[in-house]
Scaffold this motif. Sequence first.
Motif, PDB file in Angstrom:
ATOM      1  N   ALA A 193       0.865  -1.244  -0.090  1.00 37.46           N
ATOM      2  CA  ALA A 193       0.041   0.066   0.071  1.00 37.46           C
ATOM      3  C   ALA A 193       0.836   1.151   0.060  1.00 37.46           C
ATOM      4  CB  ALA A 193      -0.966   0.074   0.907  1.00 37.46           C
ATOM      5  N   PHE A 194       1.794   1.305   0.826  1.00 38.22           N
ATOM      6  CA  PHE A 194       2.784   2.388   1.085  1.00 38.22           C
ATOM      7  C   PHE A 194       3.454   2.535  -0.335  1.00 38.22           C
ATOM      8  CE2 PHE A 194       6.011   5.277   2.549  1.00 38.22           C
ATOM      9  CZ  PHE A 194       5.435   5.932   3.518  1.00 38.22           C
ATOM     10  N   GLU A 195       4.178   1.458  -0.962  1.00 37.45           N
ATOM     11  CA  GLU A 195       4.721   1.556  -2.255  1.00 37.45           C
ATOM     12  C   GLU A 195       3.771   2.173  -3.123  1.00 37.45           C
ATOM     13  OE1 GLU A 195       7.746  -1.770  -0.843  1.00 37.45           O
ATOM     14  OE2 GLU A 195       6.078  -2.289  -1.960  1.00 37.45           O
ATOM     15  N   VAL A 196       2.526   1.709  -3.378  1.00 37.26           N
ATOM     16  CA  VAL A 196       1.668   2.351  -4.333  1.00 37.26           C
ATOM     17  C   VAL A 196       1.468   3.777  -4.278  1.00 37.26           C
ATOM     18  CG1 VAL A 196      -0.744   2.257  -5.115  1.00 37.26           C
ATOM     19  CG2 VAL A 196       0.347   0.080  -4.600  1.00 37.26           C
ATOM     20  N   ALA A 197       1.287   4.050  -3.074  1.00 38.82           N
ATOM     21  CA  ALA A 197       1.074   5.664  -2.590  1.00 38.82           C
ATOM     22  C   ALA A 197       2.319   6.352  -2.844  1.00 38.82           C
ATOM     23  CB  ALA A 197       0.733   5.810  -0.959  1.00 38.82           C
ATOM     24  N   ILE A 198       3.596   5.929  -2.590  1.00 40.72           N
ATOM     25  CA  ILE A 198       4.680   6.655  -3.107  1.00 40.72           C
ATOM     26  C   ILE A 198       4.671   6.714  -4.728  1.00 40.72           C
ATOM     27  CG2 ILE A 198       7.186   6.178  -3.365  1.00 40.72           C
ATOM     28  CD1 ILE A 198       7.258   5.057  -0.748  1.00 40.72           C
ATOM     29  N   GLY A 199       4.347   5.682  -5.405  1.00 43.26           N
ATOM     30  CA  GLY A 199       4.377   5.870  -6.947  1.00 43.26           C
ATOM     31  C   GLY A 199       3.303   6.977  -7.147  1.00 43.26           C
ATOM     32  N   ALA A 200       2.186   6.958  -6.701  1.00 44.75           N
ATOM     33  CA  ALA A 200       1.260   7.961  -7.146  1.00 44.75           C
ATOM     34  C   ALA A 200       1.742   9.395  -6.699  1.00 44.75           C
ATOM     35  CB  ALA A 200      -0.091   7.793  -6.478  1.00 44.75           C
ATOM     36  N   SER A 201       2.551   9.490  -5.766  1.00 45.17           N
ATOM     37  CA  SER A 201       2.934  10.729  -5.232  1.00 45.17           C
ATOM     38  C   SER A 201       4.280  11.184  -6.334  1.00 45.17           C
ATOM     39  CB  SER A 201       3.485  10.716  -3.690  1.00 45.17           C
ATOM     40  OG  SER A 201       4.402  11.945  -3.719  1.00 45.17           O
ATOM     41  N   ILE A 202       5.089  10.342  -6.516  1.00 44.95           N
ATOM     42  CA  ILE A 202       6.207  10.601  -7.467  1.00 44.95           C
ATOM     43  C   ILE A 202       5.442  10.923  -8.875  1.00 44.95           C
ATOM     44  CG2 ILE A 202       8.086   9.539  -8.717  1.00 44.95           C
ATOM     45  CD1 ILE A 202       8.623   8.181  -6.219  1.00 44.95           C
ATOM     46  N   GLY A 203       4.466  10.265  -9.285  1.00 48.39           N
ATOM     47  CA  GLY A 203       3.745  10.435 -10.489  1.00 48.39           C
ATOM     48  C   GLY A 203       3.028  11.941 -10.428  1.00 48.39           C
ATOM     49  N   GLY A 204       2.916  12.569  -9.469  1.00 49.13           N
ATOM     50  CA  GLY A 204       2.353  13.933  -9.316  1.00 49.13           C
ATOM     51  C   GLY A 204       0.977  14.129  -8.768  1.00 49.13           C
ATOM     52  N   GLY A 205       0.398  13.014  -8.390  1.00 49.99           N
ATOM     53  CA  GLY A 205      -0.936  13.108  -7.717  1.00 49.99           C
ATOM     54  C   GLY A 205      -0.672  13.037  -6.098  1.00 49.99           C
ATOM     55  N   ARG A 206      -1.838  13.579  -5.512  1.00 47.73           N
ATOM     56  CA  ARG A 206      -1.871  13.750  -3.985  1.00 47.73           C
ATOM     57  C   ARG A 206      -2.093  12.197  -3.556  1.00 47.73           C
ATOM     58  NH1 ARG A 206      -4.204  19.388  -1.593  1.00 47.73           N
ATOM     59  NH2 ARG A 206      -2.374  20.612  -1.959  1.00 47.73           N
ATOM     60  N   ALA A 207      -1.532  11.666  -2.683  1.00 46.52           N
ATOM     61  CA  ALA A 207      -1.708  10.237  -2.241  1.00 46.52           C
ATOM     62  C   ALA A 207      -1.989   9.951  -0.835  1.00 46.52           C
ATOM     63  CB  ALA A 207      -0.507   9.451  -2.562  1.00 46.52           C
ATOM     64  N   LEU A 208      -2.755   9.500  -0.235  1.00 43.19           N
ATOM     65  CA  LEU A 208      -3.122   9.095   0.878  1.00 43.19           C
ATOM     66  C   LEU A 208      -3.081   7.567   1.468  1.00 43.19           C
ATOM     67  CD1 LEU A 208      -4.489  10.058   3.830  1.00 43.19           C
ATOM     68  CD2 LEU A 208      -6.769   9.498   2.591  1.00 43.19           C
ATOM     69  N   CYS A 209      -2.467   7.413   2.239  1.00 39.91           N
ATOM     70  CA  CYS A 209      -2.055   5.999   2.941  1.00 39.91           C
ATOM     71  C   CYS A 209      -2.304   5.692   4.350  1.00 39.91           C
ATOM     72  CB  CYS A 209      -0.635   5.646   2.340  1.00 39.91           C
ATOM     73  SG  CYS A 209      -0.136   3.893   2.709  1.00 39.91           S
ATOM     74  N   THR A 210      -3.372   4.928   4.586  1.00 38.89           N
ATOM     75  CA  THR A 210      -3.669   4.838   5.903  1.00 38.89           C
ATOM     76  C   THR A 210      -3.631   3.317   6.350  1.00 38.89           C
ATOM     77  OG1 THR A 210      -6.134   4.079   5.709  1.00 38.89           O
ATOM     78  CG2 THR A 210      -5.729   6.450   5.213  1.00 38.89           C
ATOM     79  N   MET A 211      -3.385   3.195   7.742  1.00 38.44           N
ATOM     80  CA  MET A 211      -3.126   1.912   8.388  1.00 38.44           C
ATOM     81  C   MET A 211      -3.399   2.039   9.759  1.00 38.44           C
ATOM     82  SD  MET A 211       0.886   1.810   7.455  1.00 38.44           S
ATOM     83  CE  MET A 211       0.564   2.025   5.570  1.00 38.44           C
ATOM     84  N   LYS A 212      -3.121   0.748  10.415  1.00 38.84           N
ATOM     85  CA  LYS A 212      -3.380   0.910  12.118  1.00 38.84           C
ATOM     86  C   LYS A 212      -1.777   0.911  12.278  1.00 38.84           C
ATOM     87  CE  LYS A 212      -4.214  -2.698  14.352  1.00 38.84           C
ATOM     88  NZ  LYS A 212      -5.311  -3.514  15.115  1.00 38.84           N
ATOM     89  N   HIS A 213      -1.653   1.336  13.734  1.00 37.69           N
ATOM     90  CA  HIS A 213      -0.438   1.524  14.192  1.00 37.69           C
ATOM     91  C   HIS A 213       0.658   0.411  13.636  1.00 37.69           C
ATOM     92  CE1 HIS A 213      -2.243  -1.201  17.009  1.00 37.69           C
ATOM     93  NE2 HIS A 213      -1.507  -0.755  18.042  1.00 37.69           N
ATOM     94  N   VAL A 214       0.163  -1.074  14.124  1.00 32.62           N
ATOM     95  CA  VAL A 214       1.280  -2.233  13.518  1.00 32.62           C
ATOM     96  C   VAL A 214       1.332  -2.115  12.073  1.00 32.62           C
ATOM     97  CG1 VAL A 214       0.917  -3.373  15.699  1.00 32.62           C
ATOM     98  CG2 VAL A 214      -0.835  -4.018  13.806  1.00 32.62           C
ATOM     99  N   GLY A 215       0.228  -1.822  11.312  1.00 29.45           N
ATOM    100  CA  GLY A 215       0.493  -1.673   9.957  1.00 29.45           C
ATOM    101  C   GLY A 215       1.742  -0.946   9.412  1.00 29.45           C
TER     102      GLY A 215
END
Lengths: 199, 593
Positions: free
Chosen positions: B56-78
């Motif tokens: 999930a985090f890697e997907v969000a990174i890709g979106a951000s580097i690609g220019g879009g605003r990216a939101l990545c959510t998870m619980k603490h242990v995530g």
Amino acid sequence: MQETMNILIVGVGGQGVLLASEILSEAAMNAGFDVKKSEIHGMSQRGGVVSSHVRIGPVVYSPTIQEGQADVLMAFEQAEGYRAINWLKKDGIAIVSRTALIPAIVTGSKQFHYPEDAIADLQKIVKKTIGVEADKIAAELGNPRLVNTILLGVLSNYMPLPTELWVDTIKARVKPKLVDVNLLAFNRGRGVRLTKTTA
Amino acid sequence: MRELLSGNEAVARGAYEAGVALAVSYPGTPSTEILETLADVFPQVYSQWSPNEKVAFEVAIGASIGGGRALCTMKHVGLNVAADPFMTFAYTGVNGGFVIVSCDDPEMHSSQNEQDNRTYAKFAAIPMLNPSSSQESKDMLVTGFEMSEMFDTPVMLHMTTRISHAKGIVELNDVVAGPNKKFIKDPSKYVMIPTNARKRHVVVAERMEKLRHFAEETPFNVVENNGSKIGVITGGVSYQYTKEVAPDLDYLKLGMGFPLPMKKIEQFIKSHDRIFIVEELEPFWEEMIKAAGFLQVEGKKYFGALGELSPIRVAHGLKEAGVISSVTEPVYSAGDMFPRPPVLCPGCPHRGAFMALKKLGVAVTGDIGCYTLGVMEPLNALDTCICMGASIGNAIGMERVKGSEKGTVAVIGDSTFVHSGITGLLDAVWNQSNVTIIILDNRATAMTGGQQHPATGKTLMGADSPSLNLVELVKALGVKNVKELDPYDFDLVLNTIKTEMETPGPSVIITNRPCVLMPVRIMNEPYVVDSELCTACGACFRISCPAIAASHETNKHGHPKALIDETLCTGCTLCTQVCPPEAIMLKSHFVKA
Ligand code: SF4
Ligand code: SF4
Ligand code: SF4
């Protein structure tokens, strides 16, 4: 209402505690109050204890009630009402459904037992306990899931919110085909008050 | 427009208002509703579940580097799972704004530990905002994206259960879409080979300097002057608890909890006689403030570091410190009461496997999901539960040292297996461990409410997708012994486990009944107990089905006979298979004498 009013709603997962607290909170917001509501769910979906704290007032800070400060304790299950009594303040009101749900941990091991009559136990401690035959009334109305609306009806007697607001919020929150029976249930609950109760 | 929203719903609303291009997560309490609300209410925002938080985090990174605003959510242990990309992304920085929402669970209402993820913001050297209400959850998310773009950094929004799940009134705004960015090739920024990374680490340090200045100015860090000689430094839900019990003290409310506005803090400390730091869990702020030389501040000594804070806990702390004179104590104390832990649903497909494992008396390494509930009385069927995906690795180790005479079996759910069990299984194959692994495939991420995963054939937004074939996957990993079976057939489950445990090398048993609750409730004809035949032996009570209760009738020893609640019974048949006198029968077969 100058002070914050605290309502603690407790029950067992699946009983509709969360919907009841939603209706209460929304009615209060529509009446112009500040509202905060906090619930414990997560694993509770599977038959565990569910509780929802609702706080209503001019300005509300904490989303949870301070232990011993609930004005009203509303319980969908009698033993759960007894379990949560430490949250109630002195002279607070306990509105408790007669419903008894005995968990597998009690039937499956000899270690625990379910109280004989939790409402009677409560009445010994809390003067203002209203035992509500909500499960019976719900059965009469033909739907066991109406316990929550019946209890909201009882609660409405003790809340500074106009009746139309309750009615409007119920209409907005329940499925269209269930509106009429829910309003009936609400009115049956409204008929139950502290002085009239026999419990 | 005003609406009553939970903190999580407010974050979803904020994502919509901030023009987020992509939102991604793996479900986990208390974070789950953020993505669910996005998919439900704001389908204009593309959102998806990923198999685990790292992806999930890697997907969000890709979106951000690609220019879009990216939101990545998870619980603490995530965030532990995603920690690897997280730490390095803090070096590269962003293109489109990036906010990671960490939803922590103090008191462990639904978690295996109560780590304080504010520490991660400091560890990675990224700014952190910590809302104290639903309104702030939305506002800070929107500002978080702006900050992210302004400082070229991922931003953490730190939430806790009591912020995520509590509802409050939120003022809604229109969409304030962010800048329109495109991908710009820049390997020196995004390719973290050592030469580049060394330069980026310098940038991170410089960025931190700028952020420290920003922290002094942001309106999220606000002083509330009530003319008191006593000051409180606090933030998040702890602010609300403290305001509740001591509204007249002076406050420095930290809406931006890292890096700290040290000048503002110094001023606040110097203009007060006593300073208290009220924060949940770790002494995160207290240690940083003391490290800055303000040793006089008081905190954990009075408020404790374990579990969730609450108004009464804060009140007790302030009383002990001599700040308030009395605490209104509860007048009633609840009597002794039976526990009511969550249990497996009536007809849960996991029950059969646990009944068999209990009967065999083997060591059972468990994992995270509904089936963790198998540990409860009276099933008592689990011996370990560490983190997502740990069951298989645990079993491999346990088996290697022959920790259990009767052998070891790992249980893992389908969603968890896909999340992080596959690599564990690969280890078992590679090193030819003699473990038996049961994949409890109920076709859902049931614990968090029945979300989709790669084997369910649906995405978060409802589109069809190819469903992962677990049997083929397991075979492809090199497992020779793979059995698919019906978990409602008790003898079959029992015998298959026995056989597979005797077979050398790793074995995988896959159960094939879906969760009875999700996505639709599955109900067959209910069973009833013939009280004439029931001997009150108690065997059916011990399988822990919530539909089975004690009746008022007893046998001659005073033991209660069984009673089935027809509205709860799903007709799974398991209880009929353990009843010696065959007293349990289909309702339609039962003819009252
Ligand atoms: S939700 Fe589904 S998987 Fe979870 S306990 Fe209930 S039936 Fe079992
Ligand atoms: S058949 Fe038996 S075990 Fe299955 S749900 Fe019904 S009562 Fe429970
Ligand atoms: S297993 Fe059969 S005989 Fe034993 S208590 Fe249950 S219904 Fe009665």
